[in-house]
Motif scaffolding. Structure first.
Motif, PDB file in Angstrom:
ATOM      1  N   THR A   1       0.284  -1.955   3.263  1.00 50.11           N
ATOM      2  CA  THR A   1       0.352  -2.969   2.202  1.00 50.11           C
ATOM      3  C   THR A   1       1.743  -3.012   1.598  1.00 50.11           C
TER       4      THR A   1
ATOM      5  N   GLU B   1      -1.606  -4.151 -10.601  1.00 52.14           N
ATOM      6  CA  GLU B   1      -2.482  -4.294  -9.444  1.00 52.14           C
ATOM      7  C   GLU B   1      -1.681  -4.130  -8.156  1.00 52.14           C
TER       8      GLU B   1
ATOM      9  N   ARG C   1      -0.874  -0.425  -7.697  1.00 49.39           N
ATOM     10  CA  ARG C   1      -2.012   0.385  -7.258  1.00 49.39           C
ATOM     11  C   ARG C   1      -2.275   0.260  -5.758  1.00 49.39           C
ATOM     12  N   LYS C   2      -1.935  -0.878  -5.172  1.00 45.63           N
ATOM     13  CA  LYS C   2      -2.305  -1.142  -3.788  1.00 45.63           C
ATOM     14  C   LYS C   2      -1.185  -0.909  -2.778  1.00 45.63           C
TER      15      LYS C   2
ATOM     16  N   LYS D   1       0.850   4.088  -6.096  1.00 43.94           N
ATOM     17  CA  LYS D   1       0.152   5.007  -5.197  1.00 43.94           C
ATOM     18  C   LYS D   1       1.045   6.207  -4.887  1.00 43.94           C
TER      19      LYS D   1
ATOM     20  N   TYR E   1       0.974  -8.294  -1.182  1.00 43.80           N
ATOM     21  CA  TYR E   1       0.709  -8.661  -2.557  1.00 43.80           C
ATOM     22  C   TYR E   1       2.019  -9.077  -3.209  1.00 43.80           C
TER      23      TYR E   1
END
Length: 388
Positions: free
Chosen positions: A139, A190, A193-194, A221, A164
């Motif tokens: 990601t 958000e 976090r990903k 992360k 994202y």
């Protein structure tokens, strides 16, 4: 004859856009009406009264005193998108470097050869130290979805990544450029976090100074890989080094080295290579020259960083260019003055940006010098220019 002063070396493809019959261009030009610049510092440069515009062949304008320019009625242009492909390609390189430690692996091979070892006898054993993950199915978080960020987001999808994006000022044009599979989020946390990889493509200013700091790292992360080819100041170096030492950030690839950063084994620092391609330098020079030319010859503004974009097709016998403060009744005052003197307005455009506004007025006949004097005397008018 317009006088254009150049700072740095401007690609000849850009200079060719300025007709030598109408433009005097060079480093030694005095009392200039325009400036073409790349990275040379103008913060303390004494601007002559004749200066109307500065065109930066690039995107960052932290080498130009924007507020001083606005106060003096000097338009400042940049070239968004002209270097976007060059930066996009370097971002891809940076993601691979952050994953596979390519630079460390190359350095290790050279060190083996320099020590007298037969390199081919040790590579199979040594390569284990440089194992890293693939980009596929990871990601990517893209902060800033402008000309560069949107290209990066789209090409990452082609690599099989989940993408994202975050941009609180996402324009309609930028949104249309984005692939529909990019997840645009309203909360940057958000994205934090990903994302396994994060790349930033935002301007540096007081609002973005240290934007990626301790709070941001805490939200990310564990093991994230961070890329910054935008501007050094958007990342808090102290918080970054702490995150690297704690293992929260696995690798940091940046175009803005400092002594402290390069000492850290998890940092790969390059000497501001983002737009260092001949294609990018040519694109930026051409765009900057064309922006400057259109402003000087027609009064049109496109891609200004301190003034609103205003474009008007030429009509009438004369054009007035009025730069003024963005306050109520200014447009009414300008048109009332012209009407008082019997001057017919054939076409008009007015736009504002922050504290400043710009009005283009095409007139049916040439105005008398006395009218221009009255315009210049209007309260909150900064500059008045006439183009025949």
């Amino acid at each position: 004859m317009y006088r254009i002063k150049t700072f740095n070396k401007i690609a000849p493809q850009g200079l060719e856009r300025l007709d030598p019959a109408r433009y005097q261009v060079g480093e030694d030009v005095a009392e200039e009406e325009g400036i073409l610049v790349r990275s040379a510092g103008l913060l303390d440069y004494p601007f002559p009264e004749s200066l109307l515009a500065i065109a930066r062949a690039g995107v960052g304008v932290n080498n130009i005193p924007l507020e001083r320019c606005s106060e003096k009625g000097i338009a400042v242009f940049s070239t968004p998108g002209a270097n976007a492909n060059a930066v996009k390609e370097l971002v891809l390189c940076a993601m691979l470097i952050a994953s596979r430690d390519v630079t460390g692996a190359v350095r290790w091979v050279k060190n083996q050869a320099a020590s007298g070892v037969e390199v081919e006898t040790v590579v199979e054993k040594g390569k284990a130290a440089f194992v890293g993950p693939e980009l596929y199915r990871k990601t990517l978080g893209v902060i800033g979805l402008g000309a560069i960020g949107s290209l990066v987001a789209n090409v990452a999808l082609d690599l099989g990544m989940d993408v994202y994006g975050y941009d609180p000022f996402l324009s309609v044009d930028a949104a249309l450029r984005l692939d529909r599979h990019v997840h645009v989020v309203r909360d940057v946390n958000e994205l934090y976090r990903k994302a396994d990889y994060i790349t930033a493509h935002i301007h540096f200013n007081e609002k973005t100074r240290g934007l990626i700091g301790a709070e941001a790292f805490a939200a990310m992360k564990p093991g994230v890989r961070l890329i910054n080819l935008a501007r050094g100041g958007i990342v808090d170096d102290g918080a970054l080094l702490a995150a690297l030492d704690a293992g929260k950030v696995t690798a940091y690839v940046t175009d803005f080295p400092t002594n402290k950063l390069v000492e850290n084994p998890h940092v790969v620092a390059m000497p501001h290579l983002g737009a260092s391609t001949p294609e990018s330098e040519q694109n930026c020079a051409v765009m900057a020259a064309e922006e400057l030319r259109d402003y000087l010859e027609n009064g049109n503004i496109k891609n200004s960083v301190n003034l609103p974009d205003v474009y008007l097709d030429r009509s009438g016998a004369q054009r007035l260019c009025v730069l003024h403060k963005n306050i109520p009744a200014m447009l009414a005052n300008i048109t009332a003055l012209l009407s008082r003197d019997g001057v017919n307005v054939e076409n008009l455009s007015n736009k504002s940006k922050g504290d400043y506004a710009y009005t283009l007025v095409d007139l049916g006949a040439r105005v008398e010098p006395a009218v221009l004097k009255d315009l210049k005397r209007l309260s909150n008018v900064i500059r008045v220019r006439v183009i025949d």
